[in-house]
Design a protein around this motif. Structure first.
Motif, PDB file in Angstrom:
ATOM      1  N   PRO A  76       0.679  -1.273   0.051  1.00 27.36           N
ATOM      2  CA  PRO A  76       0.077   0.008  -0.133  1.00 27.36           C
ATOM      3  C   PRO A  76       0.889   1.136  -0.120  1.00 27.36           C
ATOM      4  CG  PRO A  76       0.076  -0.944   2.234  1.00 27.36           C
ATOM      5  CD  PRO A  76       0.685  -1.864   1.301  1.00 27.36           C
ATOM      6  N   TYR A  77       0.252   2.418  -0.341  1.00 26.53           N
ATOM      7  CA  TYR A  77       1.013   3.374  -0.391  1.00 26.53           C
ATOM      8  C   TYR A  77       1.129   4.002   1.076  1.00 26.53           C
ATOM      9  CZ  TYR A  77       2.310   8.124  -2.167  1.00 26.53           C
ATOM     10  OH  TYR A  77       2.686   9.422  -2.509  1.00 26.53           O
ATOM     11  N   GLU A  78       2.337   4.154   1.601  1.00 27.39           N
ATOM     12  CA  GLU A  78       2.521   4.698   2.911  1.00 27.39           C
ATOM     13  C   GLU A  78       2.690   6.098   3.057  1.00 27.39           C
ATOM     14  OE1 GLU A  78       1.961   2.898   5.736  1.00 27.39           O
ATOM     15  OE2 GLU A  78       2.127   0.782   4.825  1.00 27.39           O
ATOM     16  N   PRO A  79       2.251   6.942   3.882  1.00 22.24           N
ATOM     17  CA  PRO A  79       2.594   8.196   4.122  1.00 22.24           C
ATOM     18  C   PRO A  79       3.802   8.644   4.699  1.00 22.24           C
ATOM     19  CG  PRO A  79       1.179   7.400   5.961  1.00 22.24           C
ATOM     20  CD  PRO A  79       1.353   6.484   5.254  1.00 22.24           C
ATOM     21  N   VAL A  80       4.705   7.701   5.191  1.00 26.85           N
ATOM     22  CA  VAL A  80       6.184   7.734   5.523  1.00 26.85           C
ATOM     23  C   VAL A  80       7.067   7.245   4.602  1.00 26.85           C
ATOM     24  CG1 VAL A  80       5.973   5.706   7.122  1.00 26.85           C
ATOM     25  CG2 VAL A  80       7.627   7.716   7.769  1.00 26.85           C
ATOM     26  N   GLY A  81       8.118   7.938   4.552  1.00 26.83           N
ATOM     27  CA  GLY A  81       9.202   7.337   3.533  1.00 26.83           C
ATOM     28  C   GLY A  81       8.721   7.664   2.025  1.00 26.83           C
ATOM     29  N   ASP A  82       9.312   6.988   1.201  1.00 25.15           N
ATOM     30  CA  ASP A  82       9.282   6.752  -0.147  1.00 25.15           C
ATOM     31  C   ASP A  82       8.544   5.201  -0.599  1.00 25.15           C
ATOM     32  OD1 ASP A  82      10.174   9.417  -0.271  1.00 25.15           O
ATOM     33  OD2 ASP A  82      12.154   8.684  -0.866  1.00 25.15           O
ATOM     34  N   PRO A  83       7.215   5.292  -0.626  1.00 26.62           N
ATOM     35  CA  PRO A  83       6.668   4.134  -0.599  1.00 26.62           C
ATOM     36  C   PRO A  83       6.745   3.400  -2.376  1.00 26.62           C
ATOM     37  CG  PRO A  83       4.903   5.571  -0.751  1.00 26.62           C
ATOM     38  CD  PRO A  83       6.189   6.165  -0.512  1.00 26.62           C
ATOM     39  N   PHE A  84       7.985   3.225  -2.798  1.00 25.33           N
ATOM     40  CA  PHE A  84       7.988   2.708  -4.059  1.00 25.33           C
ATOM     41  C   PHE A  84       8.889   1.640  -4.349  1.00 25.33           C
ATOM     42  CE2 PHE A  84       7.175   7.387  -3.865  1.00 25.33           C
ATOM     43  CZ  PHE A  84       5.782   7.644  -4.162  1.00 25.33           C
ATOM     44  N   TYR A  85       8.723   0.736  -5.164  1.00 24.88           N
ATOM     45  CA  TYR A  85       9.674  -0.031  -5.522  1.00 24.88           C
ATOM     46  C   TYR A  85       9.580  -0.403  -7.085  1.00 24.88           C
ATOM     47  CZ  TYR A  85      11.967  -4.819  -5.569  1.00 24.88           C
ATOM     48  OH  TYR A  85      12.693  -5.966  -5.785  1.00 24.88           O
ATOM     49  N   SER A  86      10.473  -0.101  -7.893  1.00 25.51           N
ATOM     50  CA  SER A  86      10.272  -0.160  -9.194  1.00 25.51           C
ATOM     51  C   SER A  86      11.669  -0.634  -9.816  1.00 25.51           C
ATOM     52  CB  SER A  86      10.198   1.357  -9.954  1.00 25.51           C
ATOM     53  OG  SER A  86      10.976   2.121  -9.578  1.00 25.51           O
ATOM     54  N   GLU A  87      11.670  -1.257 -11.183  1.00 24.67           N
ATOM     55  CA  GLU A  87      12.749  -1.815 -11.946  1.00 24.67           C
ATOM     56  C   GLU A  87      13.213  -0.804 -13.108  1.00 24.67           C
ATOM     57  OE1 GLU A  87      12.869  -6.370 -11.103  1.00 24.67           O
ATOM     58  OE2 GLU A  87      11.069  -5.512 -12.274  1.00 24.67           O
ATOM     59  N   ASN A  88      14.429  -0.739 -13.471  1.00 25.45           N
ATOM     60  CA  ASN A  88      14.692   0.023 -14.603  1.00 25.45           C
ATOM     61  C   ASN A  88      13.940  -0.278 -15.897  1.00 25.45           C
ATOM     62  OD1 ASN A  88      16.734   0.832 -13.008  1.00 25.45           O
ATOM     63  ND2 ASN A  88      17.836   1.473 -14.704  1.00 25.45           N
ATOM     64  N   ALA A  89      13.532   0.746 -16.690  1.00 30.79           N
ATOM     65  CA  ALA A  89      12.794   0.585 -18.091  1.00 30.79           C
ATOM     66  C   ALA A  89      13.208   1.819 -18.971  1.00 30.79           C
ATOM     67  CB  ALA A  89      11.352   0.633 -17.800  1.00 30.79           C
ATOM     68  N   ASP A  90      12.697   1.505 -20.265  1.00 30.98           N
ATOM     69  CA  ASP A  90      12.748   2.755 -21.183  1.00 30.98           C
ATOM     70  C   ASP A  90      11.365   3.262 -21.391  1.00 30.98           C
ATOM     71  OD1 ASP A  90      15.495   1.699 -21.582  1.00 30.98           O
ATOM     72  OD2 ASP A  90      14.967   0.612 -23.318  1.00 30.98           O
ATOM     73  N   TYR A  91      11.699   4.798 -21.587  1.00 31.60           N
ATOM     74  CA  TYR A  91      10.304   5.519 -21.650  1.00 31.60           C
ATOM     75  C   TYR A  91      10.347   6.381 -22.894  1.00 31.60           C
ATOM     76  CZ  TYR A  91       8.760   4.738 -16.758  1.00 31.60           C
ATOM     77  OH  TYR A  91       8.452   4.070 -15.640  1.00 31.60           O
ATOM     78  N   ASP A  92       9.315   6.379 -23.468  1.00 29.30           N
ATOM     79  CA  ASP A  92       9.024   7.128 -24.904  1.00 29.30           C
ATOM     80  C   ASP A  92       7.895   7.840 -24.754  1.00 29.30           C
ATOM     81  OD1 ASP A  92       8.925   8.251 -27.308  1.00 29.30           O
ATOM     82  OD2 ASP A  92       9.035   6.126 -28.419  1.00 29.30           O
ATOM     83  N   VAL A  93       7.932   9.232 -24.205  1.00 30.07           N
ATOM     84  CA  VAL A  93       6.470   9.794 -23.818  1.00 30.07           C
ATOM     85  C   VAL A  93       6.622  11.134 -24.834  1.00 30.07           C
ATOM     86  CG1 VAL A  93       5.386  11.131 -21.901  1.00 30.07           C
ATOM     87  CG2 VAL A  93       7.041   9.001 -21.475  1.00 30.07           C
ATOM     88  N   ASN A  94       5.351  11.136 -25.242  1.00 29.87           N
ATOM     89  CA  ASN A  94       4.786  12.264 -26.062  1.00 29.87           C
ATOM     90  C   ASN A  94       4.025  13.331 -24.977  1.00 29.87           C
ATOM     91  OD1 ASN A  94       6.009  12.084 -28.458  1.00 29.87           O
ATOM     92  ND2 ASN A  94       4.302  11.867 -29.748  1.00 29.87           N
ATOM     93  N   VAL A  95       4.330  14.693 -24.927  1.00 32.54           N
ATOM     94  CA  VAL A  95       3.628  15.460 -24.038  1.00 32.54           C
ATOM     95  C   VAL A  95       3.053  16.499 -24.868  1.00 32.54           C
ATOM     96  CG1 VAL A  95       3.721  17.056 -22.002  1.00 32.54           C
ATOM     97  CG2 VAL A  95       4.983  14.914 -22.149  1.00 32.54           C
ATOM     98  N   THR A  96       1.612  16.650 -24.877  1.00 31.27           N
ATOM     99  CA  THR A  96       1.087  17.821 -25.525  1.00 31.27           C
ATOM    100  C   THR A  96       0.702  19.036 -24.427  1.00 31.27           C
ATOM    101  OG1 THR A  96       0.381  16.554 -27.246  1.00 31.27           O
ATOM    102  CG2 THR A  96      -0.855  18.671 -26.993  1.00 31.27           C
ATOM    103  N   LEU A  97       0.865  20.266 -24.546  1.00 25.24           N
ATOM    104  CA  LEU A  97       0.700  21.128 -23.744  1.00 25.24           C
ATOM    105  C   LEU A  97       0.683  22.588 -24.459  1.00 25.24           C
ATOM    106  CD1 LEU A  97       4.053  21.893 -21.803  1.00 25.24           C
ATOM    107  CD2 LEU A  97       3.914  20.715 -23.983  1.00 25.24           C
ATOM    108  N   PRO A  98       0.092  23.477 -23.623  1.00 23.88           N
ATOM    109  CA  PRO A  98       0.050  24.956 -24.204  1.00 23.88           C
ATOM    110  C   PRO A  98       1.452  25.534 -24.557  1.00 23.88           C
ATOM    111  CG  PRO A  98      -1.225  24.883 -22.513  1.00 23.88           C
ATOM    112  CD  PRO A  98      -0.583  23.535 -22.335  1.00 23.88           C
ATOM    113  N   LYS A  99       1.374  26.309 -25.762  1.00 23.97           N
ATOM    114  CA  LYS A  99       2.692  26.687 -26.502  1.00 23.97           C
ATOM    115  C   LYS A  99       3.647  27.277 -25.396  1.00 23.97           C
ATOM    116  CE  LYS A  99       3.201  27.484 -30.764  1.00 23.97           C
ATOM    117  NZ  LYS A  99       3.076  28.050 -32.024  1.00 23.97           N
ATOM    118  N   ASP A 100       2.940  28.183 -24.591  1.00 19.58           N
ATOM    119  CA  ASP A 100       3.531  29.240 -23.664  1.00 19.58           C
ATOM    120  C   ASP A 100       4.082  28.479 -22.442  1.00 19.58           C
ATOM    121  OD1 ASP A 100       1.092  28.947 -23.096  1.00 19.58           O
ATOM    122  OD2 ASP A 100       0.628  31.118 -22.436  1.00 19.58           O
ATOM    123  N   TYR A 101       4.135  27.195 -22.272  1.00 24.13           N
ATOM    124  CA  TYR A 101       4.460  26.435 -21.215  1.00 24.13           C
ATOM    125  C   TYR A 101       5.593  25.865 -21.577  1.00 24.13           C
ATOM    126  CZ  TYR A 101       0.624  27.551 -18.251  1.00 24.13           C
ATOM    127  OH  TYR A 101      -0.428  28.109 -17.247  1.00 24.13           O
TER     128      TYR A 101
END
Length: 498
Positions: A174-199
């Motif tokens: 579960p997501y704990e409110p103390v510490g960093d409640p994460f456990y993950s393995e390495n991966a590759d990411y390819d992310v397209n982000v659409t946002l307003p032009k002035d940001y």
């Protein structure tokens, strides 16, 4: 939903996914997951919508689990620890899983009792599988890792991510409110982000090299590619943000701060980030990423590490504040302990926090002896005064759920392991300790290490069993105190003879 441009610009980066993989190899690096996402971010409405495609080699042929961390903040949470994490008057977000496919076939996911876990059914075919999930969310407002203010949106732990399946089975904590409640393995990411032009944005990917693949009258789409990272974080910023850049070896260090912040304080934070990155690169092994972003956020998270990017909340950028220097050095050190060298932060948080704090102390002691000495003194005081924790049966080597408050977490997970390593430095000398840590990082680079593996590695480097030493310091076994002291003294004498 508008059809977005398809992603082709990262094809060379992820070419290994198009090549056959020997079934007998199955290493973490040849079979790491690939996340491909199209997302649209609306900074005005505080909305994020998109589709993520996860290609992976399942270790369990019957099912997979996804962490949907934003879902945690769609319901209220009570208690002191949640109040400390979320701040005063937090507002809830929303999260909708609109579509779920496995290899092109619609499936129904099963929400577990924990809001952050979604079970995805798999059929028993061999080879790589592909999960496609379409989602929409409105952001919560709180002091945490995923929130917003009038100038920025900071997205930590926001994309659906595979839960880890290892020798112990599935890790569905579960997501704990103390510490960093994460456990993950390495991966590759390819992310397209659409946002307003002035940001503008900063992310785990090398944003300076990112491609703007489309632009309309009001929007732009930016393609972000990151290889061999443990997570993918993102910050969207308005025109009030400016940045300072410095080249450190092959890495560009960028500090993002607001025009209303104190320029001298921002400059000190940037200098500390650049100089500490160079120090850790030399002491702990090569930093592999071409960019490292330090981003000023809102909230009150203090600091939070992600691969090639860290958050620092705005309190550090006020005139006269010195907390930003210590915090940014600590978060930079996390690029090695958590980033390059992973661990289960839910079960063994000391493995990244304790080592990170030790090398932070080493850097501060060298760079600013007065500040460093005071920091060391405080950590040693907190790390060795453990009578209360002995009586309460609390120790560094325990799960996040066992810590009753943030003070015990800080004393045991930060102070005690870093004190242990500082005393080892007194026996071995800094050069020897750092050489051992560099070998440790190199051996497990891009992988996940356990406390047992550190115990075996330290024993090998010491030339004798280190279990009593670690039992005393990490399990707070007071019956091992004399054995731990004797072990340390033998190591000191052995080092003196060399």
């Amino acid at each position: 939903m508008k059809k977005w441009v398809s992603m082709v610009g990262c094809s060379l980066l992820f070419l290994t996914w198009m090549l056959p993989v020997n079934a007998d190899e199955g290493t973490a690096l040849t079979r790491k997951p690939l996340y491909r996402a199209n997302v649209r971010i609306d900074p005005i409405k505080k909305e994020v919508a998109g589709t993520v495609t996860i290609t992976f080699w399942p270790k369990d042929p019957t099912r997979a689990y996804l962490h949907l961390y934003p879902n945690v903040f769609t319901e209220e949470h009570q208690g002191m620890l949640w109040e400390e994490l979320l701040g005063n008057g937090p507002t809830l977000g929303s999260y909708t899983n609109k579509k779920l496919l496995v290899d092109g076939v619609a499936v129904v996911g099963k929400q577990t009792k924990d809001l952050n876990i979604l079970e995805v059914p798999l059929e028993g075919q061999k080879g790589p599988r592909k999960i496609v999930m379409e989602f929409e969310m409105t952001l919560p407002r709180n002091d945490g890792r995923m929130s917003y203010d009038d100038q920025s949106i900071w997205l930590g732990n926001w994309l659906p991510v595979l839960a880890v399946y290892d020798k112990e089975g599935w890790h569905l904590d579960p997501y704990e409110p103390v510490g960093d409640p994460f456990y993950s393995e390495n991966a590759d990411y390819d992310v397209n982000v659409t946002l307003p032009k002035d940001y503008q944005l900063a992310s785990t990917a090398p944003d300076r090299a990112a491609k703007q693949v489309s632009a309309g009258e009001r929007e732009k789409t930016i393609q972000l590619c990151a290889e061999n990272v443990r997570d993918f974080a993102l910050v969207v910023m308005d025109a009030s943000y400016q940045r300072t850049e410095t080249k450190v070896g092959e890495t560009v260090v960028r500090t993002w701060w607001r025009k209303t912040d104190d320029p001298a304080t921002a400059a000190q934070i940037h200098e500390a980030a650049a100089e500490s990155l160079a120090y850790f690169h030399h002491q702990l092994g090569a930093y592999p990423y071409s960019e490292f972003d330090v981003v000023r956020t809102g909230g009150a998270i203090n600091g939070m590490e992600y691969p090639a990017l860290v958050f620092l909340d705005g309190r550090h950028f006020f005139s006269g504040e010195e907390t930003g220097i210590v915090t940014v050095v600590h978060e930079t050190a996390h690029q090695w302990f958590y980033g390059l060298l992973g661990n289960n932060q839910v079960k063994e948080a000391w493995l990244d926090e304790g080592f990170t704090e030790y090398v932070t102390l080493s850097y501060l002691f060298q760079q600013d002896p007065l500040l460093g000495a005071e920091r060391v003194r405080r950590r040693l005081e907190q790390g060795t005064s453990v009578q209360y924790y002995v009586a309460e049966e609390l120790r560094p080597w325990q799960a996040l759920s066992a810590f009753p408050n943030n003070q015990s977490y800080s004393d045991l997970v930060y102070s005690r392991p870093s004190s242990m390593l500082w005393l080892l430095q007194g026996a071995w000398g800094e050069e020897r300790v750092h050489d051992v840590l560099k070998q440790y990082v190199e051996k497990y680079r891009y992988q996940v290490v356990t406390g047992k593996e550190w115990e075996a590695f330290l024993s090998e480097m010491a030339g004798e069993n280190a279990s009593a030493f670690l039992d005393y310091w990490l399990r707070v076994d007071m019956s091992k105190q004399e054995q731990a002291a004797a072990w340390l003294e033998r190591q000191r004498l052995k080092h003196q003879k060399k």
